[in-house]
Design a protein around this motif. Structure first.
Motif, PDB file in Angstrom:
ATOM      1  N   UNK A   1       0.841  -1.183   0.000  1.00  0.00           N
ATOM      2  CA  UNK A   1       0.000   0.000   0.000  1.00  0.00           C
ATOM      3  C   UNK A   1       0.887   1.248   0.000  1.00  0.00           C
ATOM      4  N   UNK A   2       0.364   2.423  -0.354  1.00  0.00           N
ATOM      5  CA  UNK A   2       1.172   3.645  -0.271  1.00  0.00           C
ATOM      6  C   UNK A   2       1.727   3.819   1.142  1.00  0.00           C
ATOM      7  N   UNK A   3       3.061   3.907   1.216  1.00  0.00           N
ATOM      8  CA  UNK A   3       3.753   3.870   2.500  1.00  0.00           C
ATOM      9  C   UNK A   3       4.795   4.973   2.576  1.00  0.00           C
ATOM     10  N   UNK A   4       4.822   5.650   3.726  1.00  0.00           N
ATOM     11  CA  UNK A   4       5.864   6.634   4.020  1.00  0.00           C
ATOM     12  C   UNK A   4       6.945   5.959   4.852  1.00  0.00           C
ATOM     13  N   UNK A   5       8.142   6.506   4.802  1.00  0.00           N
ATOM     14  CA  UNK A   5       9.241   6.006   5.628  1.00  0.00           C
ATOM     15  C   UNK A   5       9.810   7.151   6.447  1.00  0.00           C
ATOM     16  N   UNK A   6      10.083   6.875   7.713  1.00  0.00           N
ATOM     17  CA  UNK A   6      10.790   7.812   8.582  1.00  0.00           C
ATOM     18  C   UNK A   6      12.178   7.225   8.802  1.00  0.00           C
ATOM     19  N   UNK A   7      13.176   7.866   8.240  1.00  0.00           N
ATOM     20  CA  UNK A   7      14.562   7.417   8.324  1.00  0.00           C
ATOM     21  C   UNK A   7      15.213   8.119   9.503  1.00  0.00           C
ATOM     22  N   UNK A   8      15.548   7.363  10.532  1.00  0.00           N
ATOM     23  CA  UNK A   8      15.963   7.925  11.810  1.00  0.00           C
ATOM     24  C   UNK A   8      17.480   7.895  11.932  1.00  0.00           C
ATOM     25  N   UNK A   9      18.100   9.065  12.070  1.00  0.00           N
ATOM     26  CA  UNK A   9      19.520   9.127  12.360  1.00  0.00           C
ATOM     27  C   UNK A   9      19.774   8.812  13.823  1.00  0.00           C
ATOM     28  N   UNK A  10      20.897   8.177  14.101  1.00  0.00           N
ATOM     29  CA  UNK A  10      21.225   7.824  15.484  1.00  0.00           C
ATOM     30  C   UNK A  10      22.178   8.856  16.092  1.00  0.00           C
ATOM     31  N   UNK A  11      21.933   9.203  17.346  1.00  0.00           N
ATOM     32  CA  UNK A  11      22.871  10.060  18.075  1.00  0.00           C
ATOM     33  C   UNK A  11      24.009   9.230  18.650  1.00  0.00           C
ATOM     34  N   UNK A  12      23.688   8.046  19.159  1.00  0.00           N
ATOM     35  CA  UNK A  12      24.686   7.107  19.690  1.00  0.00           C
ATOM     36  C   UNK A  12      24.114   5.711  19.495  1.00  0.00           C
ATOM     37  N   UNK A  13      24.439   5.084  18.371  1.00  0.00           N
ATOM     38  CA  UNK A  13      23.774   3.826  18.019  1.00  0.00           C
ATOM     39  C   UNK A  13      24.083   2.721  19.021  1.00  0.00           C
ATOM     40  N   UNK A  14      25.296   2.694  19.586  1.00  0.00           N
ATOM     41  CA  UNK A  14      25.634   1.631  20.525  1.00  0.00           C
ATOM     42  C   UNK A  14      24.833   1.728  21.817  1.00  0.00           C
ATOM     43  N   UNK A  15      24.337   2.913  22.140  1.00  0.00           N
ATOM     44  CA  UNK A  15      23.473   3.068  23.311  1.00  0.00           C
ATOM     45  C   UNK A  15      22.006   2.945  22.926  1.00  0.00           C
ATOM     46  N   UNK A  16      21.593   3.627  21.860  1.00  0.00           N
ATOM     47  CA  UNK A  16      20.172   3.701  21.515  1.00  0.00           C
ATOM     48  C   UNK A  16      19.615   2.380  20.987  1.00  0.00           C
ATOM     49  N   UNK A  17      20.433   1.627  20.286  1.00  0.00           N
ATOM     50  CA  UNK A  17      19.920   0.440  19.602  1.00  0.00           C
ATOM     51  C   UNK A  17      20.073  -0.846  20.406  1.00  0.00           C
ATOM     52  N   UNK A  18      20.544  -0.751  21.634  1.00  0.00           N
ATOM     53  CA  UNK A  18      20.791  -1.949  22.446  1.00  0.00           C
ATOM     54  C   UNK A  18      19.797  -2.033  23.597  1.00  0.00           C
ATOM     55  N   UNK A  19      18.544  -2.338  23.229  1.00  0.00           N
ATOM     56  CA  UNK A  19      17.484  -2.561  24.216  1.00  0.00           C
ATOM     57  C   UNK A  19      17.372  -1.398  25.190  1.00  0.00           C
ATOM     58  N   UNK A  20      17.283  -0.187  24.661  1.00  0.00           N
ATOM     59  CA  UNK A  20      17.191   1.027  25.469  1.00  0.00           C
ATOM     60  C   UNK A  20      15.732   1.460  25.558  1.00  0.00           C
ATOM     61  N   UNK A  21      15.175   1.385  26.764  1.00  0.00           N
ATOM     62  CA  UNK A  21      13.752   1.684  26.949  1.00  0.00           C
ATOM     63  C   UNK A  21      13.423   3.126  26.580  1.00  0.00           C
ATOM     64  N   UNK A  22      14.329   4.053  26.889  1.00  0.00           N
ATOM     65  CA  UNK A  22      14.079   5.459  26.590  1.00  0.00           C
ATOM     66  C   UNK A  22      14.009   5.735  25.103  1.00  0.00           C
TER      67      UNK A  22
END
Length: 405
Positions: free
Chosen positions: A211-232
């Motif tokens: 279906x027609x779909x938008x994408x939100x491409x998210x830049x990381x500030x600190x990928x090793x912190x943000x992408x490792x099971x970070x609840x915040x």
């Protein structure tokens, strides 16, 4: 390892320079690596990686994502009397892998792509800053969703900076201004303005597969912190990013039409965020998600770095995301999970990526999730992720239904 007939001819020639010139005249036309049939196994080919030295060098090593061989086993040999470095390996005919050369001279080394590669791709996170060289064996799965087509309508990408300084980019499909219904949503972690997801979405829209779909491409500030099971960070994606995007664009609020995706650590974050926030994300698309990740394992690894090997007999722990899914009630999400069949790393991954991914699959089965699990004939490698993003989106969102196997 056994050499193929073209290399044997070079090594056995009475005039190696003339033989070398003839070999490279052919290779510059057909491309490298040299791929030849295996004499004893129709499901295997002989792959010869080749590099021509235009300057004095001491050592050449090929780096790829499938063999898990130590550097000394990936070293090329110099054909006597020539400037041609080579290494021949038997490789299963369905393998596809990114590769490059590491050339040692003096006190340093340089990463170099294969300028004559048969296949070169503009990867999202290239280590070279230029198109990556890719080995595609004769029986490898064809990949096309990430190939840019010259004759189809293209969507629009608009950048923004959020209050914390985070950069995001929003893709809207062709004809967005004339669409009345809210768009489906894809949130892409580790995003940037020229991410291959944009091309994938253009192709899927052109073929009517989603279906027609938008994408939100998210830049990381600190990928090793943000992408490792970070609840915040997961809370930010669900409670701040999506509402912000809906204010600016006509986007759905239905979790069943909202997908979160990522590769490697991004895939880990996608699985964690889907579990924590099924009210926002009803679909998780994991591409080589780092299911092996455990904070204590990482901490011990870095503490031991430079202080000697890890003690024999040290036990691995159950990875964090597997523990999260085991303890939680089944969430109202669907999951598309892929991993390379040869992902036996990266350090300090214990258990290895492939084994942790299979464990996670088994937990999903036990919990009764609606999911797809696939293994591709490659390693921890973007050459697969770029196109298989499209496969995952089709399975998760195609209104006509898709193969659930």
């Amino acid at each position: 390892m056994e050499d193929g007939p073209r290399i044997r001819a070079l090594l056995e020639s009475d005039d190696p320079l003339a033989a070398e010139a003839a070999l490279w005249a052919d290779l510059r036309s057909v491309g490298t690596p040299l791929i030849e049939p295996h004499p004893d196994d129709p499901d295997t080919c002989l792959v010869t990686f080749l590099w021509y030295a235009d300057r004095p060098v001491e050592r050449v090593v090929v780096n790829e994502a499938v063999s898990s061989l130590p550097p000394e086993a990936r070293a090329l040999s110099l054909a006597p009397g020539t400037s041609t470095w080579f290494a021949t390996w038997p490789v299963k005919s369905d393998v596809r892998t990114t590769y490059h050369f590491e050339v040692f001279a003096g006190s340093g080394s340089e990463r170099i792509g294969d300028e004559h590669a048969r296949v070169r791709e503009p990867h999202d996170y290239s280590v070279l800053g230029s198109p990556e060289s890719v080995l595609v064996c004769p029986g490898a799965e064809p990949l096309s969703w990430a190939d840019r087509r010259p004759d189809i309508p293209r969507g629009t990408v608009t950048g923004a900076v959020l209050g914390d300084g985070r950069e995001v980019w929003v893709y809207t499909p062709p004809g967005y201004d004339h669409l009345a219904d809210p768009l489906g949503v894809l949130v892409v972690l580790d995003g940037h303005a020229r991410h291959s997801a944009v091309t994938v979405l253009d192709n899927l829209h052109a073929d009517g597969r989603i279906e027609p779909t938008a994408a939100i491409l998210v830049g990381q500030l600190d990928r090793n912190a943000e992408l490792t099971c970070d609840a915040g960070f997961s809370r930010f994606l669900a409670w701040e990013l999506l509402p912000w995007a809906r204010e600016a664009y006509r986007l759905t609020a239905a979790p069943a039409r909202t997908v979160i995706t990522g590769c490697s650590l991004g895939g880990l974050c996608a699985a964690y965020t889907g579990l924590r926030h099924p009210e926002a994300f009803g679909n998780v698309l994991m591409l080589s998600g780092s299911v092996w990740w455990d904070p204590d394992t990482l901490r011990e690894y870095f503490q031991l770095a430079g202080s000697g090997p890890r003690a024999i007999g040290a036990r691995s722990r159950t990875p964090a995301i597997i523990g999260e899914y085991m303890r939680a009630e089944r969430a109202a999400i669907r999951i598309f999970q892929e991993v390379g069949a040869f992902e036996t790393g990266p350090p300090p991954a214990t258990p290895h990526q492939i084994h942790a991914s299979r464990h996670f699959r088994d937990v999903l089965t036990l919990k009764g999730y609606d999911y797809v699990y696939r293994e591709f004939a490659g390693g921890h490698d973007e050459t697969w992720w770029r196109s298989h993003l499209g496969d995952g989106l089709i399975w998760l969102t195609d209104p006509r239904g898709a193969d659930r196997g």
